[in-house]
Design a protein around this motif. Structure first.
Motif, PDB file in Angstrom:
ATOM      1  N   HIS A  37       8.316  24.190  30.302  1.00 31.93           N
ATOM      2  CA  HIS A  37       7.087  23.176  31.103  1.00 31.93           C
ATOM      3  C   HIS A  37       5.820  23.987  30.707  1.00 31.93           C
ATOM      4  O   HIS A  37       5.636  24.944  30.552  1.00 31.93           O
ATOM      5  CB  HIS A  37       7.349  23.408  32.485  1.00 31.93           C
ATOM      6  CG  HIS A  37       8.190  22.446  33.233  1.00 31.93           C
ATOM      7  ND1 HIS A  37       9.679  22.679  33.034  1.00 31.93           N
ATOM      8  CD2 HIS A  37       8.051  21.435  34.070  1.00 31.93           C
ATOM      9  CE1 HIS A  37      10.109  21.661  33.865  1.00 31.93           C
ATOM     10  NE2 HIS A  37       9.388  20.989  34.401  1.00 31.93           N
ATOM     11  N   VAL A  38       4.691  22.890  30.489  1.00 32.39           N
ATOM     12  CA  VAL A  38       3.577  23.575  30.200  1.00 32.39           C
ATOM     13  C   VAL A  38       2.612  23.462  31.277  1.00 32.39           C
ATOM     14  O   VAL A  38       2.256  22.207  31.631  1.00 32.39           O
ATOM     15  CB  VAL A  38       2.902  22.721  29.068  1.00 32.39           C
ATOM     16  CG1 VAL A  38       1.499  23.283  28.598  1.00 32.39           C
ATOM     17  CG2 VAL A  38       3.901  22.858  27.778  1.00 32.39           C
ATOM     18  N   LEU A  39       2.345  24.367  31.747  1.00 28.17           N
ATOM     19  CA  LEU A  39       1.514  24.382  33.185  1.00 28.17           C
ATOM     20  C   LEU A  39       0.084  24.176  33.037  1.00 28.17           C
ATOM     21  O   LEU A  39      -0.379  24.479  31.809  1.00 28.17           O
ATOM     22  CB  LEU A  39       1.605  25.621  33.852  1.00 28.17           C
ATOM     23  CG  LEU A  39       2.930  25.820  34.820  1.00 28.17           C
ATOM     24  CD1 LEU A  39       4.171  25.929  34.039  1.00 28.17           C
ATOM     25  CD2 LEU A  39       2.969  27.175  35.510  1.00 28.17           C
ATOM     26  N   PHE A  54       4.976  22.191  39.811  1.00 28.01           N
ATOM     27  CA  PHE A  54       5.849  23.536  39.575  1.00 28.01           C
ATOM     28  C   PHE A  54       5.342  24.595  40.377  1.00 28.01           C
ATOM     29  O   PHE A  54       4.081  24.928  40.658  1.00 28.01           O
ATOM     30  CB  PHE A  54       5.427  23.948  38.075  1.00 28.01           C
ATOM     31  CG  PHE A  54       6.244  24.722  37.383  1.00 28.01           C
ATOM     32  CD1 PHE A  54       7.359  24.611  36.351  1.00 28.01           C
ATOM     33  CD2 PHE A  54       6.184  26.150  37.720  1.00 28.01           C
ATOM     34  CE1 PHE A  54       8.225  25.229  36.020  1.00 28.01           C
ATOM     35  CE2 PHE A  54       6.991  26.987  37.393  1.00 28.01           C
ATOM     36  CZ  PHE A  54       7.940  26.493  36.262  1.00 28.01           C
ATOM     37  N   GLU A  55       6.343  25.125  41.105  1.00 21.22           N
ATOM     38  CA  GLU A  55       5.854  26.131  42.097  1.00 21.22           C
ATOM     39  C   GLU A  55       4.864  27.205  41.558  1.00 21.22           C
ATOM     40  O   GLU A  55       5.456  27.786  40.422  1.00 21.22           O
ATOM     41  CB  GLU A  55       7.145  26.797  42.687  1.00 21.22           C
ATOM     42  CG  GLU A  55       6.812  27.746  43.605  1.00 21.22           C
ATOM     43  CD  GLU A  55       8.176  28.426  44.256  1.00 21.22           C
ATOM     44  OE1 GLU A  55       8.169  29.202  45.134  1.00 21.22           O
ATOM     45  OE2 GLU A  55       9.163  27.964  43.965  1.00 21.22           O
ATOM     46  N   ASP A  56       3.861  27.505  42.243  1.00 23.83           N
ATOM     47  CA  ASP A  56       2.779  28.378  41.808  1.00 23.83           C
ATOM     48  C   ASP A  56       3.352  29.853  41.873  1.00 23.83           C
ATOM     49  O   ASP A  56       3.983  30.326  42.944  1.00 23.83           O
ATOM     50  CB  ASP A  56       1.651  28.178  42.611  1.00 23.83           C
ATOM     51  CG  ASP A  56       0.488  29.000  42.238  1.00 23.83           C
ATOM     52  OD1 ASP A  56       0.506  29.761  41.174  1.00 23.83           O
ATOM     53  OD2 ASP A  56      -0.212  29.613  43.074  1.00 23.83           O
ATOM     54  N   MET A  57       3.436  30.380  40.942  1.00 19.89           N
ATOM     55  CA  MET A  57       4.158  31.821  40.827  1.00 19.89           C
ATOM     56  C   MET A  57       2.951  33.059  40.792  1.00 19.89           C
ATOM     57  O   MET A  57       3.452  34.159  40.804  1.00 19.89           O
ATOM     58  CB  MET A  57       5.253  31.721  39.643  1.00 19.89           C
ATOM     59  CG  MET A  57       6.209  30.903  39.779  1.00 19.89           C
ATOM     60  SD  MET A  57       7.301  30.682  41.145  1.00 19.89           S
ATOM     61  CE  MET A  57       7.983  32.110  41.155  1.00 19.89           C
ATOM     62  N   ASN A  58       1.773  32.465  40.688  1.00 18.80           N
ATOM     63  CA  ASN A  58       0.865  33.647  40.599  1.00 18.80           C
ATOM     64  C   ASN A  58      -0.219  33.379  41.541  1.00 18.80           C
ATOM     65  O   ASN A  58      -1.137  34.308  41.652  1.00 18.80           O
ATOM     66  CB  ASN A  58       0.147  33.620  39.221  1.00 18.80           C
ATOM     67  CG  ASN A  58      -0.649  32.345  38.696  1.00 18.80           C
ATOM     68  OD1 ASN A  58      -0.690  31.657  39.643  1.00 18.80           O
ATOM     69  ND2 ASN A  58      -0.956  32.196  37.533  1.00 18.80           N
ATOM     70  N   GLY A  59      -0.120  32.543  42.420  1.00 18.02           N
ATOM     71  CA  GLY A  59      -0.787  32.548  43.598  1.00 18.02           C
ATOM     72  C   GLY A  59      -2.218  31.899  43.507  1.00 18.02           C
ATOM     73  O   GLY A  59      -3.144  32.217  44.361  1.00 18.02           O
ATOM     74  N   ASP A  60      -2.417  31.278  42.382  1.00 10.69           N
ATOM     75  CA  ASP A  60      -3.853  30.560  42.152  1.00 10.69           C
ATOM     76  C   ASP A  60      -4.131  29.243  42.545  1.00 10.69           C
ATOM     77  O   ASP A  60      -5.057  28.717  42.629  1.00 10.69           O
ATOM     78  CB  ASP A  60      -4.152  30.820  40.466  1.00 10.69           C
ATOM     79  CG  ASP A  60      -3.398  29.727  39.838  1.00 10.69           C
ATOM     80  OD1 ASP A  60      -2.099  29.429  40.248  1.00 10.69           O
ATOM     81  OD2 ASP A  60      -3.881  29.530  38.656  1.00 10.69           O
ATOM     82  N   GLU A  61      -2.899  28.759  43.233  1.00 10.81           N
ATOM     83  CA  GLU A  61      -3.292  27.326  43.771  1.00 10.81           C
ATOM     84  C   GLU A  61      -3.198  27.120  45.200  1.00 10.81           C
ATOM     85  O   GLU A  61      -2.382  27.861  45.827  1.00 10.81           O
ATOM     86  CB  GLU A  61      -2.191  26.459  42.937  1.00 10.81           C
ATOM     87  CG  GLU A  61      -1.994  26.374  41.689  1.00 10.81           C
ATOM     88  CD  GLU A  61      -2.946  25.623  40.954  1.00 10.81           C
ATOM     89  OE1 GLU A  61      -3.695  24.771  41.523  1.00 10.81           O
ATOM     90  OE2 GLU A  61      -3.295  25.489  39.899  1.00 10.81           O
ATOM     91  N   PRO A  90      11.873  27.486  41.428  1.00 11.68           N
ATOM     92  CA  PRO A  90      13.129  28.690  41.574  1.00 11.68           C
ATOM     93  C   PRO A  90      13.403  28.989  42.841  1.00 11.68           C
ATOM     94  O   PRO A  90      14.547  29.520  43.215  1.00 11.68           O
ATOM     95  CB  PRO A  90      12.080  29.756  40.966  1.00 11.68           C
ATOM     96  CG  PRO A  90      11.027  29.164  40.146  1.00 11.68           C
ATOM     97  CD  PRO A  90      10.822  28.162  40.862  1.00 11.68           C
ATOM     98  N   ASN A  91      12.541  28.609  43.958  1.00 16.18           N
ATOM     99  CA  ASN A  91      12.961  29.043  45.502  1.00 16.18           C
ATOM    100  C   ASN A  91      13.303  28.007  46.293  1.00 16.18           C
ATOM    101  O   ASN A  91      13.451  27.931  47.516  1.00 16.18           O
ATOM    102  CB  ASN A  91      11.792  29.766  45.889  1.00 16.18           C
ATOM    103  CG  ASN A  91      11.448  31.103  45.194  1.00 16.18           C
ATOM    104  OD1 ASN A  91      12.389  31.919  44.930  1.00 16.18           O
ATOM    105  ND2 ASN A  91      10.220  31.255  44.758  1.00 16.18           N
ATOM    106  N   SER A  92      13.626  26.848  45.626  1.00 14.15           N
ATOM    107  CA  SER A  92      14.073  25.405  46.329  1.00 14.15           C
ATOM    108  C   SER A  92      12.838  25.073  47.537  1.00 14.15           C
ATOM    109  O   SER A  92      13.283  24.421  48.332  1.00 14.15           O
ATOM    110  CB  SER A  92      15.244  25.744  47.056  1.00 14.15           C
ATOM    111  OG  SER A  92      16.349  26.028  46.245  1.00 14.15           O
TER     112      SER A  92
END
Length: 281
Positions: A132-134, A98-105, A187-189
């Motif tokens: 989804h459960v991240l 799942f695309e990381d949206m908070n920059g922690d990966e 979300p950003n392909s």
């Protein structure tokens, strides 16, 4: 003087088991549907063994294993757990990057488990990933459970899913079922490219006042998790071999039984390698 002696509370063994075999079909959204697997078989197998060992077991199967029900079950479990308890969590379902949206990966992708009502594809205004459960969310639950059980308790997590593969029919005579997809949820392909890390053991830091934990995963991040067939029944390999070991010995706060599961996985599988993370080493 009269003294009232309060009896000491005995530790409770608690288990939350989540298994999904039959996912819904979304005919109006292209590439949104998950292929069916056999996650509920794992839960039925492990549940009997845990009950024999005295665990209080809660199970969520198939259409009951929605994101909302999983989150409610976590909250209920947290409200019930007390110091000294042993907690066993089991996930047998699809997994997806799942695309990381908070920059922690570091690699730009979170890992997720896929509840019954999570679509494979992002579609703005239809499904944007809320079910989804991240791994970020799971880690909060795991940490809260470690805090709740305290230093005398123990948390064990088994994740029989993956996020790199797809269901297909191969050269073998039997159909092959894989628990995951190479397609990332984005979300950003953004296109998912797994990072190669052949390390099989990871250290989870100890925390003052927190219980120990072990998290067992069916394969490395760049591998696929393929089901195995025993008799006429399909199982996730990590579930099957975990049950095989725990049928012969009790679940304890050590890594000896975990390493026995790892040996079974290594000697019987050629496509994947079990991974475990633990605060015990």
């Amino acid at each position: 003087l009269l003294f009232t002696v309060m009896p000491m509370r005995s530790a409770t063994k608690r288990a939350l088991l989540i298994g999904i075999s039959d996912y819904p079909v979304y005919k109006k959204v292209a590439d949104a549907s998950w292929g069916n697997i056999h996650g509920s078989n794992d839960v039925l197998l492990v549940r009997n063994t845990l009950r024999t060992q005295g665990f209080v077991v809660t199970s969520l199967l198939n259409s009951n294993a929605t994101a909302a029900n999983i989150r409610k079950a976590f909250q209920k479990l947290l409200s019930e757990v007390r110091t000294g308890d042993v907690v066993y969590l089991h996930f047998s379902c699809h997994g997806q990057p799942f695309e990381d949206m908070n920059g922690d990966e570091e690699d730009g992708w979170d890992e997720t488990i896929v509840p019954y009502d999570a679509m494979m594809t992002h579609k703005r205004g239809v499904y944007e990933g809320a079910n989804h459960v991240l791994d970020d969310e799971l880690h909060v639950y795991f940490d809260n459970l470690r805090k709740a059980v305290g230093v005398s308790g123990f948390v064990c997590v088994v994740i029989d899913a993956c996020h790199a593969g797809s269901s297909y029919r191969g050269d073998e005579e039997e159909e092959i079922f894989c628990r995951g997809t190479k397609k990332g949820f984005s979300p950003n392909s953004k296109e998912f490219h797994p990072r190669i890390n052949a390390k099989g053991h990871f250290k989870i830091p100890k925390k003052q006042g927190y219980g120990d934990i072990v998290v067992m995963e069916a394969c490395r991040s760049y591998q696929s998790n393929y089901e195995i067939k025993k008799g006429n029944t399909y199982y996730g390999p990590l579930s099957y071999y975990t049950n095989k070991v725990l049928s012969a010995q009790p679940l304890k706060r050590d890594l000896r039984w975990v390493k026995e599961v790892e040996k079974y996985m290594a000697s019987n599988l050629i496509r994947q390698n079990m991974v475990y993370e633990s605060s015990l080493e």
